[in-house]
Motif scaffolding. Sequence first.
Motif: not given
Length: 386
Positions: A186-195
């Motif tokens: 809900i607060n973060s989707r790390p894959i969208a940030h390149g993880a």
Amino acid sequence: MAKPDQPATPGRATIAVHGGAPHRGPGDPVAQPLIQSVNYVQDVGSSDLLYTRYGNTPNEEVVQKRIALLEGAEAALVLSSGMGATACALLALLRPGDHLLSSSWIYGGTRKLFTDEFPLMGIEVSFANPDERRVWRKTIRQNTRAIFVESPVNPTCRVLDIPQLAILAKLQGVALVVDSTLASPINSRPIAHGANVVIHSATKYLNGHHDILCGVVAGTASYIDEVKRKMIVWGQAPDPFACWLLERGLKTLELRVTRSGENAMRIAKWCATRSEITRVHYAGLPDHPDHAIAKKLLDGFGGLLAIELAGSGAAAERFLRKLRLIAHAASLGGVDTLVVEPRFSSHAHMSSEERAAIGIPDGFLRLSIGIEDAADIIADIEQALQ
Ligand SMILES: *Cc1c(COP(=O)(O)O)cnc(C)c1O
């Protein structure tokens, strides 16, 4: 074509309720049935086998699909604990002779896995302080295969610059693995940030009710197949009932995370006005060292905060004994507000001086804010401070 008032991609609250569930027709149950069976009747002459340890039975599959959708990942796997998820996620990436670069700000159990177990398997691990950015590039070696970080960080609520780490990982051709337990999708989707890989202790926010132990790994479909192979032979699969409870818990994920975040913000602001409290650690407060990056990367600051009491360890003990509503208990991310003292839990293996050096002095208390009325949580803290 979608009507103007119907978004083409469902929102996260909708995915949390419906994502991955089979289509329902007349006579079908609205709630997912629990199928508490380990094995299933097999077609003669076929090697297709449904078995709970293989992660392919109905209660496992629905919750795996739902979490993949929430994370924006190709696939996800549910395992029997957060530690099981971390172990299998990394066993699928690392071989003897490989090197892992880890943030030094990680969960105590994960640290033990890296320092006590991986070296026995011929896997070397180095730790880097996220505040010392130049050290990271220097610590990467020819045989480095992955970078492991936790963000936000338990219990100091520090927030790492995932997009920056993703650039470094990509340049070096290594995988970026993020333990995103504290943020929840809900607060973060790390894959969208390149993880490349996301890990959760689903014991925390994803389930949210203090009643099951579960873990999650999310990533590409081919990588998740590899993690599944590890899960099957190391025996880290979850029980159908745990998956059923996790699926039920997920339905309210967006509501719970939003509410506990709102509560935490109010409580953090209130704590900041009190003379008995010398410091409040919450990324939602402007004086937190990572406030700017948290505002940029997170959709909410989360339900975890920490306070430091003026009277150090003795004041912490008095405070804990006086609490009525807030329970003194380990774990986090559930509907009940909980408090722990890291010097007797996650950081008990360190000396008082060592803890102070990493920002956890005696008198430091971690609060996992639940979904009760914020006024009642504040009233309990206020009476316990007196
Ligand atoms: C609790 C926790 C874990 C371990 O999860 P379990 O479900 O207890 O095995 C890993 N990482 C973080 C950040 C945690 O809070």
